[in-house]
Enzyme design. Sequence first.
Site, mmCIF file in Angstrom:
data_model
loop_
_atom_site.group_PDB
_atom_site.id
_atom_site.type_symbol
_atom_site.label_atom_id
_atom_site.label_comp_id
_atom_site.label_asym_id
_atom_site.label_seq_id
_atom_site.Cartn_x
_atom_site.Cartn_y
_atom_site.Cartn_z
ATOM 1 C CB SER A 1 63.389 24.873 -39.639
ATOM 2 O OG SER A 1 62.557 25.051 -38.512
ATOM 3 C CB THR B 1 59.369 29.045 -40.784
ATOM 4 O OG1 THR B 1 60.149 29.140 -41.961
ATOM 5 C CG2 THR B 1 59.000 30.447 -40.321
ATOM 6 C CB THR C 1 62.658 31.116 -41.061
ATOM 7 O OG1 THR C 1 62.865 29.860 -41.710
ATOM 8 C CG2 THR C 1 63.026 32.226 -42.027
ATOM 9 N NE ARG D 1 64.542 31.345 -50.068
ATOM 10 C CZ ARG D 1 63.712 31.005 -49.096
ATOM 11 N NH1 ARG D 1 64.085 31.115 -47.837
ATOM 12 N NH2 ARG D 1 62.508 30.541 -49.361
ATOM 13 C CG ASP E 1 57.376 33.080 -46.428
ATOM 14 O OD1 ASP E 1 58.450 32.543 -46.080
ATOM 15 O OD2 ASP E 1 56.263 32.589 -46.165
ATOM 16 C CB THR F 1 55.791 27.560 -41.594
ATOM 17 O OG1 THR F 1 54.677 26.657 -41.580
ATOM 18 C CG2 THR F 1 55.849 28.271 -40.255
ATOM 19 N N GLY F 2 56.646 27.340 -44.624
ATOM 20 C CA GLY F 2 56.607 26.583 -45.883
ATOM 21 C C GLY F 2 57.368 27.314 -46.975
ATOM 22 N N GLY G 1 58.611 29.781 -49.091
ATOM 23 C CA GLY G 1 58.441 31.222 -49.027
ATOM 24 C C GLY G 1 58.205 31.893 -50.367
HETATM 25 N N1 GLY Z 1 58.926 30.175 -45.048
HETATM 26 C C1 GLY Z 1 60.300 30.240 -44.823
HETATM 27 C C2 GLY Z 1 61.110 30.459 -46.014
HETATM 28 O O1 GLY Z 1 60.703 30.138 -47.126
HETATM 29 O O2 GLY Z 1 62.224 30.953 -45.887
#
Ligand code: GLY
Length: 353
Positions: free
Chosen positions: A87, A204, A222, A232, A235, A254-255, A257
Amino acid sequence: MQGSMDRRSFLAAGAGLAAASLTEGLPQSARGPEIFVPAGDPVMVASHNALPHALPKAYAALVAGADPVDAAVLGAEVVENDPTDHSVGYGGLPNELGEVELDASVMDGTTGLCGAVASLRRIRNPAAVARLVMRHTKHAMLVGEGALAFAKAQGFKEEDLLTPEAREIWMYWKRSHSEKDFWLSPAAEEIPAHVKRWFGITGTVHFSARTKDGRLGACTSTSGMAFKLAGRVGDSPIIGAGLFTDETGSAGSTGRGESNIAVCGAHTIVEAMRQGKHPTDACLVAARRVADGTRAAWLKKPDGRPDLDIIFYAVDREGRFGGASLWEGNRYAVADASGARLLDAAFVIAKKG
Ligand code: GLY
């Protein structure tokens, strides 16, 4: 010499006088927070994948006197260099075309400066590049080809970041993600467990650091959402979403984005801490906002609850820390005088119910 002042004291006294004359007579609310230097132990809060190796190394550097941004970037580099974490960094899962695109950001709560890179290819340590954007340029974010050219000019080595295992996971995804293309889908039992465990994962790494004298700094890094569309950006490199740090507190995420960008999660958390909330409660404010903002039908489970997760992490200048997520069952890492360990994150939605 009696009655004389060295240049540094003179400048400091001058700055104090200027600040006093500008704010004199104003109520405290108009003058901003009282400036004081809280004492205490250094603290680092991080995502769970900062353990077992990255967080102890970063925390040891912080205890030895490292700048909080440097300690956070040191931690991020350990995960970026780890080919088994798919990740982040080298070995990260690629976009749908098989190209690894990395995002990272840093922020220094003392100087108020930040730096970020997005859609950076072929450089395994985007966090260190983001730090150079912050320290060596007058910009805050570089993307794509410009970020790559900047990194190369700074001496970073270009390399293929797609490891054999990441390529294998990508190939299984390509074959199995649609029944309507020209790939023959593998039978479920044909997909190896080490591949299956990375399907649907959005990883991340985040570190927020607080020195013993209350200075704050942070880093998020990340490879973004696995198999994303090329270009793309999530966040993680968005200051205020995947990371935000000022003199009051530091937060990151994390998660998923996209859902965090929509609520400026890290900035929301730091503002809540500024208003006096404990870091855990501040993280819950952001997590609730994400849950409430999940209104599109395609982002919901059949029972109407959000079909996504985000974990938030925060530390304040007093050294209090916390973490919270949308869903029950997540953990976050912390290192302080009691050692490095995983803790349960607070949550908005119980798994059952
Ligand atoms: N939180 C990492 C992403 O969505 O890229």
